[in-house]
Enzyme design. Structure first.
Site, PDB file in Angstrom:
ATOM      1  N   TYR A  52      -5.208  -5.727  -2.165  1.00 35.08           N
ATOM      2  CA  TYR A  52      -5.234  -4.961  -3.418  1.00 35.08           C
ATOM      3  C   TYR A  52      -4.546  -5.727  -4.541  1.00 35.08           C
ATOM      4  CZ  TYR A  52      -6.399  -1.180  -0.152  1.00 35.08           C
ATOM      5  OH  TYR A  52      -6.974  -0.421   0.823  1.00 35.08           O
ATOM      6  N   HIS A  66      -7.717  -4.659   8.444  1.00 32.83           N
ATOM      7  CA  HIS A  66      -8.379  -4.173   7.217  1.00 32.83           C
ATOM      8  C   HIS A  66      -9.880  -4.511   7.190  1.00 32.83           C
ATOM      9  CE1 HIS A  66      -7.769  -3.746   2.562  1.00 32.83           C
ATOM     10  NE2 HIS A  66      -8.713  -2.945   3.030  1.00 32.83           N
TER      11      HIS A  66
END
Ligand code: NAD
Length: 310
Positions: free
Chosen positions: A56, A119
């Site tokens: 992110y 992820h």
């Protein structure tokens, strides 16, 4: 605030979870000071679960969350991720994972995370996740760097395959249970319950689509889905309510997940989540919105390797 137990972990997570991807400017440039105030307000209001990833904002979200949590780390449960480091940068090897987690811990200013998640595993070979990634994550758990481990992703197929093949503590699924989808409920929740795996639901606003704002440039939803969401938002406005509030409430009410991660970066975002939590759901409005969204309900876009698609 209400709290629910995450599977077998015993972690009591707040029903509203703080998704920290917007702290990395993923949904547009934010005011970092306001982001920090949002984190503090959330903690003061009983939100005790924060989720982030090195992906992110290419580490920016972790940096900012780490700064905001300084002095408050012990009051919260924290998850970060490994294996995804850019839009097309994936590396689920044991070596990269170890160095990745060291970097995350440094940026988060802590020496452990409560949950470490692989992820977006649909971008990997499932057999690598089973044979290399999860065992390496378990070793990090033994070293005290992560209390629990799990997996995340968009298509459900690889999440289900991996969870059936190797023990995991938690699964984070996104955009598969909200006003636009319920596949998580029929396909993932029964398996998670039978294996006592904790479930985390993410993106209750379909990554910004179920709001009055325009979704970000990168949003993968097809045109028809954007159009249907706009129609639903306009209908809500005409009837004195807000689509985002109804969408959040709908997810907070879903009892088969421990927590719902909402992407937040301002005090106003936090207040709106709290307001949605306190407002009673309006079944009539939900039914009407359902009419707008029916043509695109449970429609999914492709993500990851071809063999991992649902
Ligand atoms: P989301 O559905 O929570 O939407 C976030 C967007 O909605 C942001 O633009 C935010 O500013 C806006 N918003 C938040 N509250 C609002 C409100 N009350 N009214 C109107 N707009 C509002 O999507 P998300 O951020 O992608 O998902 C939440 C979190 O879940 C992420 O931050 C991340 O932590 C996690 N997540 C993980 C994965 C993964 O692991 N693969 C994928 C998606 C999300």
């Amino acid at each position: 605030m209400q709290y629910r137990t995450l599977g077998r972990t015993g972690l009591q997570l707040s029903v509203i979870g703080f998704g920290a991807s917007p702290l990395g400017d993923v949904f547009g440039t934010i005011d970092p000071g306001e982001g920090e105030r949002a984190v503090r307000l959330a903690i003061d209001e009983g939100i005790n679960y924060f989720d982030v990833s090195p992906y992110y904002g290419l580490t920016l979200a972790e940096e900012r969350l780490g700064a905001a949590l300084q002095g408050r780390r012990s009051n919260v449960f924290l998850s970060t991720k490994c294996g995804r480091y850019g839009t097309s940068e994936f590396n689920f090897s044991a070596d990269r994972l170890r160095s990745g987690v060291e970097g995350s811990l440094r940026r988060l200013r802590t020496d452990y995370v409560d949950i470490l998640l692989a992820h977006d595993i649909e971008f990997a070979d499932a057999e690598q996740i089973i044979g290399e990634t999860i065992p390496a994550m378990r070793r990090l758990q033994e070293q005290g760097k992560a209390r629990f481990i799990g997996i995340t992703g968009y298509p459900l197929k690889p999440l289900i395959h991996v969870a059936r093949s190797v023990p995991v503590d938690a699964i984070l699924s996104y955009c598969h249970y909200n006003l636009l989808a319920d596949a998580m409920d029929s396909m993932l929740a029964p398996l998670a319950e039978s294996l006592e795996i904790g479930l985390i639901n993410a993106s209750p606003l379909q990554m910004g689509l179920l709001t009055d704002q325009e979704p970000p440039e990168w949003h993968p939803a097809p045109k028809e889905m954007r159009k249907a969401a706009k129609g639903a938002a306009a209908y809500c406005r005409q009837h004195g309510s807000e689509l985002s509030e109804l969408a959040l409430r709908f997810c907070f009410d879903y009892p088969r997940v421990a927590t719902t991660l909402v992407g937040m970066s301002s005090q106003e975002d936090v207040r709106r989540s709290l307001r949605a939590f306190e407002t009673l759901a309006d079944p009539q409005m939900i039914r009407q919105i359902g009419v707008f969204l029916a043509p695109v309900f449970n429609r999914f876009w492709a993500s990851g390797r071809e063999e991992n698609q649902d």
